[in-house]
Write a protein that holds these residues in place. Structure first.
Motif, PDB file in Angstrom:
ATOM      1  N   ALA A   1      -8.450 -29.194  10.128  1.00  0.00           N
ATOM      2  CA  ALA A   1      -9.151 -28.581   9.004  1.00  0.00           C
ATOM      3  C   ALA A   1      -8.178 -28.558   7.831  1.00  0.00           C
ATOM      4  CB  ALA A   1      -9.607 -27.173   9.352  1.00  0.00           C
ATOM      5  N   VAL A   2      -8.634 -29.044   6.671  1.00  0.00           N
ATOM      6  CA  VAL A   2      -7.784 -29.140   5.489  1.00  0.00           C
ATOM      7  C   VAL A   2      -8.493 -28.477   4.313  1.00  0.00           C
ATOM      8  CG1 VAL A   2      -6.638 -30.676   3.855  1.00  0.00           C
ATOM      9  CG2 VAL A   2      -6.745 -31.300   6.283  1.00  0.00           C
ATOM     10  N   CYS A   3      -7.796 -27.574   3.650  1.00  0.00           N
ATOM     11  CA  CYS A   3      -8.330 -26.930   2.451  1.00  0.00           C
ATOM     12  C   CYS A   3      -7.499 -27.374   1.246  1.00  0.00           C
ATOM     13  CB  CYS A   3      -8.286 -25.414   2.583  1.00  0.00           C
ATOM     14  SG  CYS A   3      -9.263 -24.782   3.977  1.00  0.00           S
ATOM     15  N   GLU A   4      -8.166 -27.855   0.229  1.00  0.00           N
ATOM     16  CA  GLU A   4      -7.493 -28.407  -0.955  1.00  0.00           C
ATOM     17  C   GLU A   4      -7.630 -27.447  -2.130  1.00  0.00           C
ATOM     18  OE1 GLU A   4      -8.293 -32.229  -3.792  1.00  0.00           O
ATOM     19  OE2 GLU A   4      -8.015 -32.643  -1.649  1.00  0.00           O
ATOM     20  N   VAL A   5      -6.497 -27.090  -2.712  1.00  0.00           N
ATOM     21  CA  VAL A   5      -6.454 -26.132  -3.822  1.00  0.00           C
ATOM     22  C   VAL A   5      -5.768 -26.789  -5.007  1.00  0.00           C
ATOM     23  CG1 VAL A   5      -5.736 -23.821  -4.513  1.00  0.00           C
ATOM     24  CG2 VAL A   5      -6.302 -24.278  -2.123  1.00  0.00           C
ATOM     25  N   HIS A   6      -6.211 -26.457  -6.215  1.00  0.00           N
ATOM     26  CA  HIS A   6      -5.683 -27.100  -7.422  1.00  0.00           C
ATOM     27  C   HIS A   6      -5.027 -26.079  -8.352  1.00  0.00           C
ATOM     28  CE1 HIS A   6      -7.716 -30.822  -6.303  1.00  0.00           C
ATOM     29  NE2 HIS A   6      -8.747 -30.066  -5.966  1.00  0.00           N
ATOM     30  N   ALA A   7      -4.101 -26.568  -9.154  1.00  0.00           N
ATOM     31  CA  ALA A   7      -3.454 -25.725 -10.155  1.00  0.00           C
ATOM     32  C   ALA A   7      -4.528 -25.049 -11.007  1.00  0.00           C
ATOM     33  CB  ALA A   7      -2.526 -26.559 -11.029  1.00  0.00           C
ATOM     34  N   GLY A   8      -4.361 -23.766 -11.239  1.00  0.00           N
ATOM     35  CA  GLY A   8      -5.361 -23.003 -11.964  1.00  0.00           C
ATOM     36  C   GLY A   8      -6.273 -22.208 -11.058  1.00  0.00           C
ATOM     37  N   ASP A   9      -6.385 -22.608  -9.774  1.00  0.00           N
ATOM     38  CA  ASP A   9      -7.142 -21.824  -8.807  1.00  0.00           C
ATOM     39  C   ASP A   9      -6.370 -20.539  -8.495  1.00  0.00           C
ATOM     40  OD1 ASP A   9      -9.037 -23.816  -8.704  1.00  0.00           O
ATOM     41  OD2 ASP A   9      -8.313 -24.673  -6.818  1.00  0.00           O
ATOM     42  N   ASP A  10      -7.089 -19.522  -8.066  1.00  0.00           N
ATOM     43  CA  ASP A  10      -6.469 -18.224  -7.803  1.00  0.00           C
ATOM     44  C   ASP A  10      -5.979 -18.170  -6.351  1.00  0.00           C
ATOM     45  OD1 ASP A  10      -5.586 -15.645  -7.925  1.00  0.00           O
ATOM     46  OD2 ASP A  10      -7.555 -14.722  -8.270  1.00  0.00           O
ATOM     47  N   LEU A  11      -4.872 -18.854  -6.088  1.00  0.00           N
ATOM     48  CA  LEU A  11      -4.258 -18.855  -4.765  1.00  0.00           C
ATOM     49  C   LEU A  11      -3.144 -17.817  -4.752  1.00  0.00           C
ATOM     50  CD1 LEU A  11      -4.345 -20.404  -2.010  1.00  0.00           C
ATOM     51  CD2 LEU A  11      -2.395 -21.716  -2.874  1.00  0.00           C
ATOM     52  N   ARG A  12      -3.155 -16.937  -3.747  1.00  0.00           N
ATOM     53  CA  ARG A  12      -2.192 -15.845  -3.701  1.00  0.00           C
ATOM     54  C   ARG A  12      -1.639 -15.659  -2.288  1.00  0.00           C
ATOM     55  NH1 ARG A  12      -5.643 -10.823  -6.246  1.00  0.00           N
ATOM     56  NH2 ARG A  12      -7.052 -12.035  -7.601  1.00  0.00           N
ATOM     57  N   LEU A  13      -0.547 -14.914  -2.205  1.00  0.00           N
ATOM     58  CA  LEU A  13      -0.017 -14.449  -0.930  1.00  0.00           C
ATOM     59  C   LEU A  13      -0.268 -12.950  -0.813  1.00  0.00           C
ATOM     60  CD1 LEU A  13       3.363 -16.381  -0.859  1.00  0.00           C
ATOM     61  CD2 LEU A  13       1.499 -16.672   0.776  1.00  0.00           C
ATOM     62  N   PHE A  14      -0.571 -12.515   0.408  1.00  0.00           N
ATOM     63  CA  PHE A  14      -0.848 -11.113   0.679  1.00  0.00           C
ATOM     64  C   PHE A  14      -0.035 -10.659   1.886  1.00  0.00           C
ATOM     65  CE2 PHE A  14      -4.608 -12.741  -1.425  1.00  0.00           C
ATOM     66  CZ  PHE A  14      -4.994 -11.716  -2.288  1.00  0.00           C
ATOM     67  N   LEU A  15       0.479  -9.428   1.824  1.00  0.00           N
ATOM     68  CA  LEU A  15       1.182  -8.841   2.958  1.00  0.00           C
ATOM     69  C   LEU A  15       0.726  -7.402   3.208  1.00  0.00           C
ATOM     70  CD1 LEU A  15       3.359  -9.161   5.133  1.00  0.00           C
ATOM     71  CD2 LEU A  15       5.022  -8.285   3.472  1.00  0.00           C
ATOM     72  N   THR A  16       0.759  -6.557   2.176  1.00  0.00           N
ATOM     73  CA  THR A  16       0.381  -5.147   2.341  1.00  0.00           C
ATOM     74  C   THR A  16      -0.712  -4.761   1.347  1.00  0.00           C
ATOM     75  OG1 THR A  16       2.132  -4.439   0.823  1.00  0.00           O
ATOM     76  CG2 THR A  16       2.670  -4.499   3.180  1.00  0.00           C
ATOM     77  N   ASP A  17      -1.406  -3.669   1.671  1.00  0.00           N
ATOM     78  CA  ASP A  17      -2.430  -3.164   0.767  1.00  0.00           C
ATOM     79  C   ASP A  17      -1.811  -2.189  -0.237  1.00  0.00           C
ATOM     80  OD1 ASP A  17      -2.033  -0.769   2.128  1.00  0.00           O
ATOM     81  OD2 ASP A  17      -3.863  -0.935   3.318  1.00  0.00           O
ATOM     82  N   GLU A  18      -2.643  -1.547  -1.035  1.00  0.00           N
ATOM     83  CA  GLU A  18      -2.138  -0.660  -2.085  1.00  0.00           C
ATOM     84  C   GLU A  18      -1.399   0.548  -1.518  1.00  0.00           C
ATOM     85  OE1 GLU A  18      -5.467   0.294  -4.497  1.00  0.00           O
ATOM     86  OE2 GLU A  18      -5.598  -1.696  -5.413  1.00  0.00           O
ATOM     87  N   ALA A  19      -1.697   0.902  -0.270  1.00  0.00           N
ATOM     88  CA  ALA A  19      -1.025   2.042   0.363  1.00  0.00           C
ATOM     89  C   ALA A  19       0.253   1.627   1.079  1.00  0.00           C
ATOM     90  CB  ALA A  19      -1.971   2.720   1.351  1.00  0.00           C
ATOM     91  N   GLY A  20       0.560   0.325   1.054  1.00  0.00           N
ATOM     92  CA  GLY A  20       1.765  -0.163   1.699  1.00  0.00           C
ATOM     93  C   GLY A  20       1.589  -0.534   3.153  1.00  0.00           C
TER      94      GLY A  20
END
Length: 254
Positions: free
Chosen positions: A35-54
């Protein structure tokens, strides 16, 4: 008349399928399925680790709920780097410019320490996969970054320690970046594959100039386009493509 009607029907189908439907797809290379997902510059790609409460997010369900509370939706997501038992990142981790883990430059045990390893960088104008020591010298401006290892492809060449006849096979996932930094491919194998097979997917099938291994065994994907919502133990860093919740699309399985 039949030929004209067929062309009109094909045109209608093409117009009816929105561009978002092409984010993730199934592909095969050398007899292996991915399975391959293709993302382009300008797309909203982010990294996530913790929520607002930490608290560590850990699962796709919690990520979707958090993002929905912000009026957005998750288009796709996957685990994005190795982590300690408490789910802290093993190496460098940047989230919206904030440091959550320090760069590790020394060799070490396991896949992470199989140098050259590297860093996946999400910048404002594109993406990069950078070998760790090169990253340490240059220190590029990344909004988000995750260090992992080993590198799969380095400047168009496979990692020197990968063996074509290896018997070590796992479900594996990782990321590759185009030479111009405008496209990133996030991929996961459908069945256990070797490092050599997985690296050749990025170099030979996708055309990635550089690619980085995220993990194996625990590799998981959320991709409603493909009917995927993989379940497992809580994760550490997660990479996700985000879109407005009110763009007329759905996050349900198709």
């Amino acid at each position: 008349m039949i030929r004209i009607a067929a062309r009109l029907a094909l045109l209608w189908v093409c117009l009816a399928v929105p561009a978002w439907a092409q984010t993730c797809r199934q592909t095969s290379h050398d007899g292996q399925s991915y399975a391959v997902c293709e993302v382009h510059a300008g797309d909203d790609l982010r990294l996530f680790l913790t929520d607002e409460a930490g608290a560590t997010i850990g699962t796709f369900d919690r990520l979707r709920a958090m993002v929905a509370g912000q009026g957005k939706r998750v288009v796709m997501a996957m685990n994005a780097g190795m982590y300690h038992p408490d789910r802290r990142p093993v190496g460098l981790y940047l989230e919206n410019g904030q440091i959550g883990g320090r760069l590790v430059t020394r060799p070490g045990p396991g896949n992470f320490g199989m140098q050259p390893n590297g860093v996946f960088c999400i910048a404002r104008d594109g993406f990069a996969v950078i070998e760790t020591l090169a990253y340490d010298r240059v220190r590029p401006e990344c909004r988000y970054a995750s260090q992992s290892g080993p590198m799969l492809v380095i400047d168009g060449r496979l990692h020197p320690r990968f063996l074509p006849d290896s018997s070590s096979r796992f479900i594996r996932n990782g990321v590759g970046v185009s030479a111009d930094g405008q496209t990133a491919w996030l991929a996961i194998s459908d069945r256990p594959v070797t490092f050599h097979e997985f690296a050749r997917l990025f170099r030979d099938a996708l055309g990635a100039r550089d690619a980085l291994y995220f993990d194996g065994r625990i590799s998981r994907l959320y991709a409603p386009e493909l009917g995927r919502d993989d379940f497992g133990f809580p994760m550490g860093p997660i990479v996700a493509l985000i879109a407005p919740a009110d763009d007329g699309q759905t996050t349900g399985n198709r």
